[in-house]
Write a protein that holds these residues in place. Sequence first.
Motif, PDB file in Angstrom:
ATOM      1  N   PRO A   1       1.132  -1.308   0.138  1.00  0.00           N
ATOM      2  CA  PRO A   1       0.068   0.386  -0.463  1.00  0.00           C
ATOM      3  C   PRO A   1       0.853   0.977   0.020  1.00  0.00           C
ATOM      4  O   PRO A   1       0.714   2.654  -1.028  1.00  0.00           O
TER       5      PRO A   1
ATOM      6  N   MET B   1      -3.225   1.101   6.938  1.00  0.00           N
ATOM      7  CA  MET B   1      -2.612  -0.299   6.703  1.00  0.00           C
ATOM      8  C   MET B   1      -4.251  -1.708   5.763  1.00  0.00           C
ATOM      9  O   MET B   1      -4.607  -2.154   5.380  1.00  0.00           O
TER      10      MET B   1
ATOM     11  N   SER C   1       0.167  -6.089   2.865  1.00  0.00           N
ATOM     12  CA  SER C   1       0.399  -5.364   3.619  1.00  0.00           C
ATOM     13  C   SER C   1      -0.030  -5.601   4.315  1.00  0.00           C
ATOM     14  O   SER C   1      -0.125  -4.377   5.381  1.00  0.00           O
TER      15      SER C   1
END
Length: 395
Positions: free
Chosen positions: A101, A175, A239
């Motif tokens: 991300p 996240m 992530s």
Amino acid sequence: MTQQPPLEASALPPNHPAPHRWRDLLHVALLGVVLLAGALLRLAGSDWGEYQYLHPDERFLIWVGSDISPVQSVGEYFDTENSSLNPHNRGHGFYVYGTLPMFITRYVVEWVYGHSGFNEMTDVGRILSAVADLGTLMLVYLIAARLYNRRTALLATAFSAFAVLQIQQSHFFTMDTFINFFTLLAFYFAVQVAHPEEAGEMEQEPPESGRAGWRRVFGDPLLWLCVGFGIALGMAVASKLNAALMAAALPIALGLRLNRLHKADWEQHLLRVLVYLGLAAVLSVLVFRIAQPYAFSGPGFFGLMPNPKWVANIKELAAQGSGDVDMPPSLQWARRPITYAWTNMVQWGFGLPLGLLAWAGFLGALWRMLKGDWQRHLLLWSWTAFYFAWWARVF
């Protein structure tokens, strides 16, 4: 010839398409309204806080995103010791978040503004966080439609669209919404694996040798579902590391698929299933290698030894999470009962009406499983039970 009078609506044959078409259009329109409402709730007030950075995790991530910068080549990307994308090389010696991300957001910021900064990372990061959660809403719909029916799916999507916790997380660049989306994407592939009959998929014969056999392999829907699962799982773990627990969903789903076959067919398809499971595992590791490159020492793609700095960061995080380290942010978890996770989720994350309804559904699914309808509910129920119980016992 005598002209036949038009059929009355009540006299239409059962398979006449007109009523179904109107119901389909109404359903699509209602789904559109739910998604639009979800988008408005997530995007409205995305400048909350007026750049005061009151969320500590968001503040740190924006700081990191402002300091790292895009690389100029693939070789530089995998050069752990020198890459400008590696937070460790930009003064951030402790970084335990996922990089996927972060990289997506940083490159979008570069594309939009041509440079980075706290405000720029905030503006883009929060929008991407909201978009990721909108993707989660769509996955909720697809999973519920596959397991149950479209009306249930529409209701589930509406509940998710109005869930307080999801709306809150969509207003920050963290996240959380990214890991939710990629984890649920992997779960969606697992659901399709476990329930092929809902899409009218039939098990094909195991591939033969030669060109015809390879054509049959690449035309096998199960192959591509396992490929999709492996890719989504790798992106989820890149992530946030705790998404690795989703890896258990695919073998369970494949077991459910095999359980639907006769004994002779089960033995016939076992090797195929094991090969696809192995392929999904390899793909998930490959995607993690690409999306979380600085977990490895490098300097090239094949430098696969774990990065000692990253490993040290993860060990330190585990110590903090266990309560063994006296760290001020961890004091909020001290002396919490094991029921705290449930109370926090129901009272604040969902709100009492939706929270109690969700857990009633969870218990209702358990009751149906005990009554014999276990195959339809097992994957969803067991993942919910396992993941919640695991988090509830963590300090």
